[in-house]
Each structure stands twice: as C-alpha cells, then as structure tokens.
Motif scaffolding. Structure first.
Motif, PDB file in Angstrom:
ATOM      1  N   ILE A 546      41.625  43.295  40.048  1.00  0.00           N
ATOM      2  CA  ILE A 546      41.103  42.016  40.564  1.00  0.00           C
ATOM      3  C   ILE A 546      40.099  41.201  39.484  1.00  0.00           C
ATOM      4  CG2 ILE A 546      40.127  40.610  42.468  1.00  0.00           C
ATOM      5  CD1 ILE A 546      40.545  43.233  44.185  1.00  0.00           C
ATOM      6  N   ASN A 547      38.689  41.305  39.579  1.00  0.00           N
ATOM      7  CA  ASN A 547      37.689  40.848  38.747  1.00  0.00           C
ATOM      8  C   ASN A 547      37.520  41.933  37.819  1.00  0.00           C
ATOM      9  OD1 ASN A 547      36.355  38.847  37.732  1.00  0.00           O
ATOM     10  ND2 ASN A 547      34.618  39.299  38.660  1.00  0.00           N
ATOM     11  N   SER A 574      38.897  30.717  37.904  1.00  0.00           N
ATOM     12  CA  SER A 574      38.134  29.482  36.826  1.00  0.00           C
ATOM     13  C   SER A 574      38.573  29.651  35.510  1.00  0.00           C
ATOM     14  CB  SER A 574      36.744  29.921  37.086  1.00  0.00           C
ATOM     15  OG  SER A 574      36.500  30.954  36.497  1.00  0.00           O
ATOM     16  N   GLU A 575      38.086  28.436  34.738  1.00  0.00           N
ATOM     17  CA  GLU A 575      38.602  28.487  33.398  1.00  0.00           C
ATOM     18  C   GLU A 575      37.970  29.784  32.586  1.00  0.00           C
ATOM     19  OE1 GLU A 575      37.326  25.617  29.433  1.00  0.00           O
ATOM     20  OE2 GLU A 575      37.178  24.762  31.587  1.00  0.00           O
ATOM     21  N   THR A 576      36.843  30.130  32.891  1.00  0.00           N
ATOM     22  CA  THR A 576      35.974  31.203  32.167  1.00  0.00           C
ATOM     23  C   THR A 576      36.976  32.352  32.461  1.00  0.00           C
ATOM     24  OG1 THR A 576      33.988  30.267  32.102  1.00  0.00           O
ATOM     25  CG2 THR A 576      34.057  32.518  31.854  1.00  0.00           C
ATOM     26  N   SER A 577      37.333  32.752  33.774  1.00  0.00           N
ATOM     27  CA  SER A 577      38.034  33.820  34.340  1.00  0.00           C
ATOM     28  C   SER A 577      39.496  33.873  33.612  1.00  0.00           C
ATOM     29  CB  SER A 577      37.972  33.967  35.719  1.00  0.00           C
ATOM     30  OG  SER A 577      36.496  33.936  36.371  1.00  0.00           O
ATOM     31  N   LEU A 578      40.047  32.935  33.679  1.00  0.00           N
ATOM     32  CA  LEU A 578      41.356  32.864  32.900  1.00  0.00           C
ATOM     33  C   LEU A 578      41.151  33.067  31.547  1.00  0.00           C
ATOM     34  CD1 LEU A 578      43.095  30.028  34.805  1.00  0.00           C
ATOM     35  CD2 LEU A 578      43.328  32.292  35.372  1.00  0.00           C
ATOM     36  N   ALA A 582      43.194  36.480  30.151  1.00  0.00           N
ATOM     37  CA  ALA A 582      44.379  36.375  29.092  1.00  0.00           C
ATOM     38  C   ALA A 582      43.633  36.898  27.979  1.00  0.00           C
ATOM     39  CB  ALA A 582      44.427  35.033  28.778  1.00  0.00           C
ATOM     40  N   GLY A 583      42.578  37.234  27.702  1.00  0.00           N
ATOM     41  CA  GLY A 583      42.118  37.768  26.321  1.00  0.00           C
ATOM     42  C   GLY A 583      42.157  39.131  26.429  1.00  0.00           C
TER      43      GLY A 583
END
Length: 714
Positions: A546-547, A574-578, A582-583
């Motif tokens: 998950i996170n 959220s944008e930061t999480s995505l 992805a990184g």
C-alpha cells in the motif's frame, strides 16, 4: 577562502553544475527561499555539499527521520573530513512521553532509554557551535525542541591551561557544577576520578578519549589525552576546555532564583485547585513539585527538569524556548531535506505537544510553566532560520509558493485529457512572475527567490514510462504484465488501496503459480526488511503493498510498478504519492508505471505531464553527450543474522516443548546486538532486532518491551 573544504573525487555532472551556480547566486544575494527539485539518483547531496563549500556558512541540515539523518551525516562526513560535521537527533532509543488519560484515570509515566553515543554527539554539536565556525549539523526535528540556554552552557565551560594556578579541590567543584559525577570505580562518559594529585575526566562529548590533569601543588603540571580502557596516554595538551556533561545546565545563582519561582508557582497552583475543590490535584502537584525541588537542590538535576526550563532560564511566560538553532550564529544556512515531509512535520510538533501537556497541567501532574517546555511554533522556526533551501523531488505548495515570492512562478503542466489532441506545451519553471524561463533569468538579483530543477541522472536513466489502462480487468492485466517481466528476470511492485486487497490479491496470484508476497503496516519491521531483501534476491518476483512502497525503497531490480485504482483521488493517489510510487521503477532501464484508471484525475494528469517533460529533457541530454542509460547495479544485502536465528528458535519452540531451548540466552544475545547497532547509529537495524526480541519473548511467555502504564497515585 571558504571555511569548508569539499573533498570529493567527483565533479558536478548533468545539470548539477547549473543548479549549483543558480542556487549560489541566489543565496549570496540574500534570498530567503530556494528549492532544489531533484529526482531520485540525481546527486542532490553532492549539490548541497558544493553549496556549503561556496557559501562558507555554518549549516543546519534537517531530515524528517533518524535513519535518513544518519545517512546524510555519513555522506557529509566524507565530503568534509577536515570540518566539524555533527549529528543531532533525539537521543532516545525508546521514548514514552508522560501523559494522563482522564477517561480511564490512567497516568503514563515518562519512560525512555537514552543512547549514550547519541547524547555524546548532541553535546559535541553544541560544543562545536560555540567554539567553531566551520560546522555542519545534520539534525532531525529534535533541533526545534527546548534545550538549555547557549549563554549558560558557554558560561559554565571550565578551561584549564598548562602552568595555570588552580586549587585541585576548586577544580573538582567546577566539574561537579557542570554535572560531572565522581566515580573512582566505574569510570565512564560524564564522570571523573581522583588519584592524589591526578584527576582523570571522561568528557561527555568525546569518543573513547579521557583527559588526565596532573597537579603539582596548586599548579597544573601536565594535561594528557589518554585511552580510558588501557590508561595509556596518546599525546600532551597545552590547554583543554571541559564542556557541561548535560544539555540542561544552570549556574548556581540562577538555580537558586529558579527554585524560588518554582515554589511560588506551586503555591499559586495549589491555591487554585483548592479554591475549585480539586483537592486530589492540589496534593498531586504539591508532592511532585516538592520532590523535584529537593532533587534540584541536592543533585542540581531532577527527572523531567526540562519542564522547569522557563524558570531555569528566566524567560517570561509564553516566550520562545531556547533550541539548538540558538547555538548557531546569526548568519547560518538551513537545508530542509525531503521538504514535502519535513515542513509539515515541523509545523505539526507544537499542537500535539501542547495538547498532551495541557491535560497534565489541568489534572495536577505538572505546573503551567511546563507548557513553555515545547517545540518551536512554525512561525518561530521560520523567523529563526534566515536562509533556507528546500530539497525534494516533489515540493509541496508551501515550498513552491515561497520559492517564487508568492507569485505564479512554478506553473504545473498543461495537457489535454486522454482521448483529445496530445499536446504538451513548452514548460520551464519561471521565477517571481517573470515571463522569462529560469535559463534566461539571473538569480543573483535580490528578491529573486527560485526553484531549480535537477533531473539529469549521472547513470543516464530516464523517468519510467507512464501508461494508462482501464479499470475493467485490472487484475488480469496486472497478472499478464507481471508474467512478461518475470520472463525477463525483472521484479514488479503492485500497489493497492487496502490491506485486505493486498492480502487477497497475493493469495490469488500465489494460487495461479506466481511467486508473490505482500507487505503493509501489520507486517513487523524485521520481516519487512527481509521481504525486500528476498525480492531483490529473486526469491519471489512480485511484491504487493500500500503506502509502504511509496518512498525510501531502493530496488534496482524493479522495472514495473502497477498502481491499481489510480483514479481514486486521495492521500494514497495524490500527485506526490503517484510521483513517488512511480519513481520506484526509476532505477531500471526498462522502468514503467502502469496506472489503472477510467478517468484522468488532476494527480494523474500531473504525473503524466511531469514524467513526459523530464523524459524529454533527460533524453536530449543523453543524445547530446552520447550517454547510454544503464540500470543501477547494487548487491542485495545478506539476510539478517537475527532473522535466521529468530526463525530457528521459533521452529524449535514449535517442534519441542521449549524446556530444552535456552530462549533467554538467545534474547540476551539479541539485546547485545541491538545495543551495538544503536551505538553505531544503525537505528533501523536496532529497531528490527527489538521487534525480533519482542516476538521471541511473546512466543516464550516472557514479558515483551512494552509501555509502562499505571494508575495515578499522586
């Protein structure tokens, strides 16, 4: 010439050079806010080291956790071997703050385990800041918590020189006044021993070094550094300064005045409770305070002395506490690492601390002055740090707004929705509302706060490709994608929204023959590390989480990240999480992030646009310089010894009755390993061993390491 001498065999590469030049110009111009937007693997630490060398100012580097702080400390130590690189984090291996729960009438006594090595490093940081200018302090949020007054700390230093006229007994009294303990048998850090005219002191801030002061009558005849273990001298000194052995030190005259003020406040509080017929609370506060006063009078110290810091320092009620930041000179430089996490952490410390202590005050466990033993408020922190550099791959709105002077300086990508015309307009960060992109802007102008991008990796690796797929059939699609990667001997991460989904998906994939594991908050720390090690070692191919997969994982073998239910906007999407999730595939040459979504949210839109922009810039740089991207290669760590040992014991406990297994001996050995790891600042490893100890104790019926709780008795 700069006070800081950078020692590195590397030179700036990629876009590091332009980032260093622009940020240096902005900082020398006196600008308060700068941001370094650096992707993973772009060498942000090296860029910051170059900035420190160029500026020549004492530097505070803040990180949001101990593990990352220790890593930064090690890196800056290697960059600046001839300068004072210090480490300042919470010195508790374990800390349970004092608290009271009125609903159940439960008083939780303060319980902690102090790491002597970290306490030494904290004292070393304070001492270096008072005596040197070439200082870099790597700190956690602990640096915004109350600390002793730098003036008192400096005034209580005890300098001695060769040939100085000094009575031996006066010297011993001076050592006691700065909280050194006399112990002629158990000689340790923060203690001294006396043998005739020879006084041996083990300074609290030195590492395995003692100081031997030899008297000839009332004159200092010799000063020698020696090994506390063997007693052998290492070299002679002409002079030495002994710094206080504790962080909270108060001169005798101030202590006397403080005790009068504490007693006065106690009587006022007792009267208040009695007028409101709160007799139990009145007795509590009187008993607690009188005991603490007696300890301060006899020992110069008491448990929880920090709660009386307002009286000890003579500050007015509600005033800002003294912190490590006050030990810095006025002109210093602050670097906030992973600012998108660190800034909210700094901002959230005050209210949480206040809420807990207000309850203690209301029910008579602490005097109201304890509320002034607190972390800095956010505005106090910002006022105390004049020039700041925010470092993050995903800077938040706060950093963006402040680094562009509050104007539209850093605009997000504009992109058509999926299914419409594919168009990504030219995008460059813009400064202070200027129409010129950063490459044509002179950051040396006063007031031109800025954001600088550093997105070129020395390895030539590009950001992972972002692919969108529909939600329908996302499980089957994920399985097919996983099988394709497994055939290439590559690993896959899959992120879900709930623990239940992660577990069920892992079971489903396992039933169809795939080697898969899941990881989430219910998996203990030691097993999490072992799972990640096993993934890298190809013991299984797919990891579902998950996170926990979002930040901080270094997994070069992972080439694919599948994000299920990517259009469910929220914290996990959220944008930061995505961008962070992805990184995780950014260290592999075939890196790809597949998002399953039926519509493109603003967060997905930002991820796509930012990724396309970065890939274009990275590709152009590689073509221009003839760089071929290569996957990061790094050996997988060996399996943890305590994990193997723990598993063996667990199996033995299951197979046998347990009477023939010396589990306590294994636990004792693990406890030694835990202490050794903590001493070496390997906090993550220490935490893992602690978890294993608790598991073994639980399995063997022993009492685990738990929070001490008891009913209120005051």
């Amino acid at each position: 010439m700069s006070l800081f001498q950078l020692n590195s065999e590397f030179s700036p590469q990629g876009d590091q050079e332009q980032a260093i030049a622009k940020l240096t110009k902005s900082l020398l111009a006196g600008n308060a806010h700068q941001s370094l937007l650096g992707v993973t693997g772009s060498g942000k630490t090296f860029t910051v080291a170059n900035l420190i060398a160029a500026l020549g100012k004492p530097t505070l580097i803040m990180s949001h956790n101990k593990t990352l702080a220790a890593q930064l400390y090690s890196e800056f130590k290697s960059f600046f071997p001839d300068n004072a690189v210090e480490y300042f984090v919470s010195y508790f291996d374990y800390y349970q703050p004092e608290a009271y729960i009125p609903r159940t009438d439960t008083y939780i006594e303060k319980d902690s385990s102090i790491n002597d090595e970290i306490e030494r490093l904290r004292l070393s940081s304070m001492s270096s800041l008072l005596t040197r200018k070439d200082v870099i302090v790597v700190a956690s949020v602990s640096c915004i918590y109350g600390l002793g007054s730098p003036e008192d700390y400096q005034n209580m230093m005890v300098p001695v020189k060769l040939g100085q006229s000094l009575d031996r007994d006066d010297f011993l009294k001076d050592l006691v006044s700065i909280l050194y303990e006399r112990n002629d048998i158990d000689f340790g850090r923060g203690k001294f021993r006396v043998r005739g005219d020879v006084v041996e002191v083990y300074p609290a801030y030195l590492d395995n070094e003692g100081v031997r002061v030899e008297f000839f009558g009332d004159e200092i005849d010799r000063i020698t550094l020696f090994d506390p273990l063997t007693g052998n001298g290492t070299h002679q000194l002409d002079e030495v300064t002994f710094y206080p052995a504790k962080q909270f030190v108060t001169p005798k005259d101030k202590m006397g005045r403080a005790i009068k003020e504490i007693r006065k406040e106690m009587h006022e509080r007792v009267d208040y409770f009695e007028k409101n017929q709160q007799y139990l609370e009145a007795q509590r506060i009187k008993q607690r305070t009188e005991y603490d006063i007696e300890m301060m009078q006899e020992m110069g110290f008491c448990q929880g002395i920090e709660n009386y810091s307002r009286h000890l320092t003579g500050r007015p009620p509600g005033s800002k506490p003294g912190t490590l930041i006050d030990f810095f000179p006025d002109d210093f430089f602050t670097v906030i690492d992973e600012s998108h996490v660190s800034i909210p952490q700094i901002g959230g410390m005050y209210e949480g601390d206040r809420s807990r202590k207000q309850t203690l005050v209301d029910f008579g466990f602490r005097l109201p002055s304890a509320l002034d033993n607190r972390p800095l408020k956010f505005d106090e922190y910002m006022a105390a740090t004049k020039q700041r550099l925010y470092v993050s791959a995903t800077p938040a709105k706060f950093e963006i707004k402040n680094s562009t002077a509050g104007r539209e300086g850093y605009l997000p990508h504009k992109r058509k929705r999926i299914g419409e015309e594919e168009l990504v307009p030219e995008r460059l960060p813009r400064i202070s509302g200027s129409k010129q992109p950063i490459e044509k802007f002179d950051p040396g102008k006063k007031g031109a706060d800025l954001i600088v991008e550093q997105i070129i990796r020395p390895t030539g690796l590009l950001d992972p490709i972002v692919t969108l797929r529909p939600l329908k059939g996302q499980i089957d699609e994920t399985i097919e994608l996983c099988q394709q990667r497994i055939e290439k001997n590559e690993r896959v991460l899959v992120t879900t929204l709930t623990k239940r989904t992660a577990e069920d998906l892992a079971d489903y994939m396992r039933n169809i023959g795939l080697k898969v594991r899941y990881i989430h908050a219910d998996v203990d720390a030691i097993e999490r590390v072992e799972i990640l090690r096993s993934l890298r070692a190809a013991e299984f191919d797919i990891l579902i989480g998950i996170n926990l997969l979002r930040e901080g994982l270094d997994l070069p073998e992972v080439s694919l990240v599948c994000i299920l239910d990517a259009d469910k906007e929220g914290f996990l999407r959220s944008e930061t999480s995505l961008i962070q999730t992805a990184g995780r595939a950014a260290r592999h040459v075939n890196g790809e992030a597949v998002l399953f979504a039926d519509h493109v949210t603003d967060s997905i839109q930002s991820l796509i646009s930012i990724t396309e922009y970065r890939r274009r810039v990275q590709s152009e740089h590689n073509e221009k310089h003839g760089i071929t991207p290569t996957t990061v290669t790094r050996n997988a760590q060996e399996t943890l010894r305590m994990y193997q040992k723990g598993k063996a014991v667990e199996q033995s406990l299951v197979a046998e009755s347990g009477e023939d297994i010396d589990t306590l001996a294994v636990i004792a050995e693990l406890e030694e390993e835990m202490q050794e790891a903590a001493t070496k600042l390997e906090f993550e490893r220490a935490a893992l061993i602690r978890d294993q100890i608790n598991k073994l104790k639980k399995d063997s019926g022993e009492k685990p390491l738990v929070v001490k709780r008891k009913k209120a008795r005051y």
